[in-house]
Design a protein around this motif. Structure first.
Motif, mmCIF file in Angstrom:
data_model
loop_
_atom_site.group_PDB
_atom_site.id
_atom_site.type_symbol
_atom_site.label_atom_id
_atom_site.label_comp_id
_atom_site.label_asym_id
_atom_site.label_seq_id
_atom_site.Cartn_x
_atom_site.Cartn_y
_atom_site.Cartn_z
ATOM 1 N N MET A 108 9.206 8.707 -13.877
ATOM 2 C CA MET A 108 8.217 8.687 -12.807
ATOM 3 C C MET A 108 7.891 7.247 -12.404
ATOM 4 N N GLU A 109 7.713 6.381 -13.379
ATOM 5 C CA GLU A 109 7.423 4.972 -13.093
ATOM 6 C C GLU A 109 8.564 4.338 -12.304
ATOM 7 N N GLN A 110 9.794 4.670 -12.689
ATOM 8 C CA GLN A 110 10.958 4.142 -11.980
ATOM 9 C C GLN A 110 11.004 4.645 -10.538
ATOM 10 N N ALA A 111 10.696 5.921 -10.343
ATOM 11 C CA ALA A 111 10.730 6.505 -9.002
ATOM 12 C C ALA A 111 9.683 5.871 -8.103
ATOM 13 N N PHE A 112 8.473 5.657 -8.617
ATOM 14 C CA PHE A 112 7.423 5.033 -7.811
ATOM 15 C C PHE A 112 7.772 3.583 -7.512
ATOM 16 N N SER A 113 8.326 2.893 -8.504
ATOM 17 C CA SER A 113 8.694 1.493 -8.315
ATOM 18 C C SER A 113 9.803 1.348 -7.281
ATOM 19 N N ALA A 114 10.809 2.203 -7.359
ATOM 20 C CA ALA A 114 11.954 2.133 -6.440
ATOM 21 C C ALA A 114 11.579 2.546 -5.017
ATOM 22 N N ASN A 115 10.510 3.290 -4.880
ATOM 23 C CA ASN A 115 10.098 3.797 -3.564
ATOM 24 C C ASN A 115 8.698 3.317 -3.188
ATOM 25 N N GLU A 116 8.384 2.095 -3.564
ATOM 26 C CA GLU A 116 7.064 1.540 -3.277
ATOM 27 C C GLU A 116 6.796 1.571 -1.776
ATOM 28 N N GLY A 117 5.600 1.971 -1.414
ATOM 29 C CA GLY A 117 5.245 2.044 -0.003
ATOM 30 C C GLY A 117 5.671 3.329 0.666
ATOM 31 N N LYS A 118 6.204 4.244 -0.139
ATOM 32 C CA LYS A 118 6.639 5.529 0.402
ATOM 33 C C LYS A 118 5.960 6.665 -0.356
ATOM 34 N N ILE A 119 5.838 7.781 0.321
ATOM 35 C CA ILE A 119 5.320 8.991 -0.290
ATOM 36 C C ILE A 119 6.489 9.710 -0.954
ATOM 37 N N LEU A 120 6.322 10.164 -2.181
ATOM 38 C CA LEU A 120 7.336 10.983 -2.838
ATOM 39 C C LEU A 120 7.028 12.443 -2.538
ATOM 40 N N LEU A 121 7.994 13.130 -1.958
ATOM 41 C CA LEU A 121 7.847 14.549 -1.626
ATOM 42 C C LEU A 121 8.717 15.350 -2.580
ATOM 43 N N GLN A 124 -2.680 19.193 4.594
ATOM 44 C CA GLN A 124 -3.190 19.724 5.860
ATOM 45 C C GLN A 124 -4.698 19.480 5.977
ATOM 46 N N GLU A 125 -5.432 19.671 4.888
ATOM 47 C CA GLU A 125 -6.869 19.422 4.901
ATOM 48 C C GLU A 125 -7.164 17.947 5.145
ATOM 49 N N LYS A 126 -6.390 17.060 4.510
ATOM 50 C CA LYS A 126 -6.567 15.625 4.722
ATOM 51 C C LYS A 126 -6.259 15.268 6.182
ATOM 52 N N ASN A 127 -5.261 15.918 6.744
ATOM 53 C CA ASN A 127 -4.907 15.673 8.138
ATOM 54 C C ASN A 127 -6.023 16.151 9.074
ATOM 55 N N GLU A 142 -4.728 9.772 7.790
ATOM 56 C CA GLU A 142 -4.501 8.476 8.420
ATOM 57 C C GLU A 142 -5.441 7.416 7.854
ATOM 58 N N LYS A 143 -6.655 7.810 7.514
ATOM 59 C CA LYS A 143 -7.646 6.854 7.006
ATOM 60 C C LYS A 143 -7.206 6.244 5.677
ATOM 61 N N TYR A 144 -6.769 7.101 4.746
ATOM 62 C CA TYR A 144 -6.457 6.623 3.396
ATOM 63 C C TYR A 144 -4.977 6.342 3.148
ATOM 64 N N TYR A 145 -4.119 6.883 3.981
ATOM 65 C CA TYR A 145 -2.688 6.744 3.714
ATOM 66 C C TYR A 145 -1.942 6.009 4.820
ATOM 67 N N SER A 146 -2.649 5.256 5.660
ATOM 68 C CA SER A 146 -2.008 4.567 6.777
ATOM 69 C C SER A 146 -0.987 3.524 6.309
ATOM 70 N N LYS A 147 -1.150 3.017 5.098
ATOM 71 C CA LYS A 147 -0.191 2.010 4.611
ATOM 72 C C LYS A 147 1.189 2.615 4.337
ATOM 73 N N TYR A 148 1.275 3.945 4.379
ATOM 74 C CA TYR A 148 2.564 4.606 4.174
ATOM 75 C C TYR A 148 3.236 4.972 5.493
ATOM 76 N N ARG A 149 2.649 4.490 6.579
ATOM 77 C CA ARG A 149 3.274 4.726 7.882
ATOM 78 C C ARG A 149 4.518 3.853 8.007
ATOM 79 N N LYS A 150 5.506 4.381 8.725
ATOM 80 C CA LYS A 150 6.696 3.586 8.998
ATOM 81 C C LYS A 150 6.290 2.431 9.893
#
Length: 117
Positions: free
Chosen positions: A7-20, A92-95, A101-109
């Motif tokens: 998990m640590e490797q996956a988050f590190s390799a995909n920093e700035g991205k949401i893991l789906l 969906q609730e967050k949307n 957008e308020k809390y996760y805008s840093k993950y925008r392309k």
């Protein structure tokens, strides 16, 4: 080694991205529909995400670690920076509330930044 090395490797390799986390092997059609709905929502918000197939044997350890983090063995789920972001319903609730957008805008392309307009 850490108990959550994959998990640590996956988050590190995909920093700035949401893991789906999703499954390509769907015994439950609802999971497939929810995954596509979640992808469409994230794409519509220009969120940068990477898909992790929980059905892939190579991802078994990572899937188990992500399930442990969320406390839920369902598909799909989203994670950011080592934290559980939510299931389709949560996202969906967050949307709907504007929190996505308020809390996760840093993950925008990185689209249109630096352009006049």
């Amino acid at each position: 080694p850490s108990l959550h090395f994959e998990m640590e490797q996956a988050f590190s390799a995909n920093e700035g991205k949401i893991l789906l986390l999703y499954s390509s092997y769907v015994s439950n059609q609802l999971y497939a529909v929810h995954t596509r709905t979640l992808e469409t929502l994230l794409e519509g918000k220009h969120m940068d995400f990477v898909k992790v197939d929980g059905a892939d044997p190579e991802n078994k350890t990572l899937r188990s670690e992500l399930w442990e983090l969320s406390g839920q063995k369902v598909y799909p789920q989203c994670f950011v920076d080592g934290k559980f972001m939510g299931t389709l319903t949560d996202i969906q609730e967050k949307n709907d509330s504007g929190d996505l957008e308020k809390y996760y805008s840093k993950y925008r392309k990185d689209i249109g930044k630096g352009e006049l307009g």
